[in-house]
Motif scaffolding. Structure first.
Motif, mmCIF file in Angstrom:
data_model
loop_
_atom_site.group_PDB
_atom_site.id
_atom_site.type_symbol
_atom_site.label_atom_id
_atom_site.label_comp_id
_atom_site.label_asym_id
_atom_site.label_seq_id
_atom_site.Cartn_x
_atom_site.Cartn_y
_atom_site.Cartn_z
ATOM 1 N N LYS A 32 21.100 8.662 -11.872
ATOM 2 C CA LYS A 32 22.067 9.238 -10.936
ATOM 3 C C LYS A 32 21.750 10.727 -10.741
ATOM 4 N N THR A 33 20.690 10.977 -9.981
ATOM 5 C CA THR A 33 20.296 12.338 -9.633
ATOM 6 C C THR A 33 19.918 12.360 -8.152
ATOM 7 N N GLU A 34 20.115 13.479 -7.530
ATOM 8 C CA GLU A 34 19.780 13.594 -6.106
ATOM 9 C C GLU A 34 18.278 13.433 -5.890
ATOM 10 N N LYS A 35 17.482 13.935 -6.826
ATOM 11 C CA LYS A 35 16.028 13.813 -6.698
ATOM 12 C C LYS A 35 15.616 12.346 -6.681
ATOM 13 N N CYS A 36 16.233 11.563 -7.540
ATOM 14 C CA CYS A 36 15.913 10.140 -7.612
ATOM 15 C C CYS A 36 16.386 9.428 -6.349
ATOM 16 N N ARG A 37 17.595 9.763 -5.879
ATOM 17 C CA ARG A 37 18.104 9.126 -4.663
ATOM 18 C C ARG A 37 17.229 9.476 -3.459
ATOM 19 N N ASP A 38 16.848 10.739 -3.344
ATOM 20 C CA ASP A 38 16.007 11.153 -2.220
ATOM 21 C C ASP A 38 14.687 10.387 -2.219
ATOM 22 N N ALA A 39 14.115 10.209 -3.423
ATOM 23 C CA ALA A 39 12.848 9.486 -3.527
ATOM 24 C C ALA A 39 13.022 8.027 -3.119
ATOM 25 N N LEU A 76 10.137 5.974 -9.181
ATOM 26 C CA LEU A 76 11.120 7.033 -8.963
ATOM 27 C C LEU A 76 11.097 8.039 -10.114
ATOM 28 N N PRO A 77 11.285 9.321 -9.807
ATOM 29 C CA PRO A 77 11.294 10.350 -10.857
ATOM 30 C C PRO A 77 12.593 10.320 -11.654
ATOM 31 N N VAL A 78 12.467 10.379 -12.980
ATOM 32 C CA VAL A 78 13.640 10.436 -13.846
ATOM 33 C C VAL A 78 13.445 11.550 -14.867
ATOM 34 N N PRO A 79 14.529 12.122 -15.387
ATOM 35 C CA PRO A 79 14.420 13.301 -16.275
ATOM 36 C C PRO A 79 14.180 12.936 -17.738
ATOM 37 N N TYR A 80 13.258 12.013 -17.994
ATOM 38 C CA TYR A 80 12.973 11.584 -19.355
ATOM 39 C C TYR A 80 11.473 11.617 -19.613
ATOM 40 N N ALA A 81 11.116 11.708 -20.893
ATOM 41 C CA ALA A 81 9.706 11.852 -21.266
ATOM 42 C C ALA A 81 8.868 10.639 -20.886
ATOM 43 N N ILE A 82 9.483 9.477 -20.765
ATOM 44 C CA ILE A 82 8.728 8.266 -20.452
ATOM 45 C C ILE A 82 8.058 8.335 -19.089
ATOM 46 N N GLY A 83 8.559 9.196 -18.215
ATOM 47 C CA GLY A 83 7.991 9.306 -16.876
ATOM 48 C C GLY A 83 8.734 8.437 -15.887
ATOM 49 N N HIS A 115 20.435 1.158 -19.667
ATOM 50 C CA HIS A 115 19.955 2.522 -19.825
ATOM 51 C C HIS A 115 19.978 3.249 -18.479
ATOM 52 N N PRO A 116 20.315 4.546 -18.476
ATOM 53 C CA PRO A 116 20.574 5.254 -17.222
ATOM 54 C C PRO A 116 19.446 5.224 -16.198
ATOM 55 N N ASP A 117 18.188 5.164 -16.652
ATOM 56 C CA ASP A 117 17.089 5.130 -15.685
ATOM 57 C C ASP A 117 16.992 3.782 -14.979
ATOM 58 N N HIS A 118 17.773 2.813 -15.427
ATOM 59 C CA HIS A 118 17.754 1.495 -14.795
ATOM 60 C C HIS A 118 19.053 1.161 -14.060
ATOM 61 N N CYS A 119 20.091 1.957 -14.287
ATOM 62 C CA CYS A 119 21.372 1.637 -13.640
ATOM 63 C C CYS A 119 22.107 2.841 -13.082
ATOM 64 N N GLY A 120 21.617 4.059 -13.335
ATOM 65 C CA GLY A 120 22.395 5.257 -13.029
ATOM 66 C C GLY A 120 22.808 5.409 -11.591
ATOM 67 N N MET A 121 21.983 4.931 -10.671
ATOM 68 C CA MET A 121 22.269 5.140 -9.259
ATOM 69 C C MET A 121 23.264 4.131 -8.676
ATOM 70 N N LEU A 122 23.819 3.273 -9.514
ATOM 71 C CA LEU A 122 24.782 2.292 -9.003
ATOM 72 C C LEU A 122 25.941 2.945 -8.261
#
Length: 316
Positions: A36-43, A9-16, A67-74
């Protein structure tokens, strides 16, 4: 792997991109979520559809750490979905106001002690700013070392702190499979990030010491494959652990050599270690620097003068 699907899934961080894992069983389980971004949810919805599922089919979500890239979409999951994780996640994933205020206060004091200039410290910790992509959702089930999650009866929870004090991994003994979050990544070192003390604690976690212990534990286990939070699977576990621990020791020696020349604040060490990054990635580079100083202090290689507001680190 049968019944386990990696979804990137795409996330807004440098790690990819972040990897989350859909696991089929009596019910459908997702390990980690993305931001927790629409782009991530859509993907996520798109990838679930390719597998014949919908978002609402997921009944259990396990988070490896806060960390948000692992739990943000809760926040996007229905109220009756079971949310599972280590109890230390709770103030982070709910963004509990008292904890967040204490965290900000702790960071400002700690930044002064480490010699961070006022104009830089005033911006606050980078980690806090990333919480815009995180959630406000409590756990419904807490798990600790040795626990079994009802939806994943073949896996046992192991506590693997370091990258985050909240970090857990899931181990399947019959074939040596580990779902490892950010514990050990194939393409990049997974840096231990500074954290404040929890409510009932006096001292902050010494995360690099926790992380090294978690890595050494991996090397002693019968692990055939790690499904990672970013990038490709890890199969050469023992060799990669040895490499990562070796690189950490070499960086600590580099810090020690600096302190043999003259005593420094942690921020001065940070500037020398990361001359092009310390302004762009303040929390990450300071976390790495303080980690090396913690390591050297633990091994009785340095002493710390705490008599003034800005602490000085001396080589023995």
């Amino acid at each position: 792997m049968e019944g386990i699907y990696r979804i990137s899934l795409p996330v807004p961080y440098a790690i990819g991109n972040v990897n989350v894992y859909l696991i089929e069983g009596e019910t459908l389980t997702l390990v980690d979520t993305g931001t927790k971004t629409e782009k991530c949810r859509d993907a996520l919805e798109s990838e679930l559809s390719k597998l014949g599922y919908a978002f609402d089919d997921i009944k259990t979500v396990v988070i490896t750490h806060h960390h948000p890239d692992h739990c943000g979409m809760l926040d996007y999951f229905a109220d009756d979905v079971t949310i599972v994780g280590h109890p230390r996640n709770e103030p982070w994933i709910t963004q509990e106001p008292t904890f967040m205020k204490a965290y900000e206060g702790y960071f400002q004091t700690f930044a002064r002690q480490m010699g961070v200039p006022v104009q830089i410290a005033a911006k606050g910790p980078d980690v806090k700013r990333t919480l815009i992509h995180s959630c406000h959702r409590p756990l419904t089930k807490e798990v600790r070392e040795g626990d079994i999650i009802e939806a994943l009866p073949e896996f046992v929870v192991i506590e693997t702190p370091g990258h985050a004090s909240t970090h857990i991994s899931l181990y399947r003994e019959r074939d040596g499979l580990l779902i490892g979050g950010d514990l050990l990544l194939a393409h990049v070192s997974s840096n231990p990030l500074l954290e404040p003390p929890m409510y009932d604690e006096i001292e902050r976690p010494k995360v690099i010491l926790q992380y090294n212990e978690s890595l050494r534990r991996l090397a002693e286990m019968n692990i055939s494959r790690i499904l990672t939070g970013h990038g490709e699977d890890v199969i050469n576990v023992k060799e990669l652990v040895k490499e990562r621990l070796g690189k950490q020791r070499l960086r600590a020696e580099k810090v020690y050599d600096m302190l043999q020349v003259r005593p420094m604040t942690a921020f001065e060490v940070c500037m020398k270690l990361f001359p092009t990054l310390y302004l762009k990635q303040g929390s990450l580079t300071l976390s790495e620097t303080v980690g090396q100083l913690d390591y050297l202090e633990y091994h009785n290689r340095i002493v710390i003068d705490t008599s003034k507001e800005q602490w000085l680190f001396y080589a023995k």
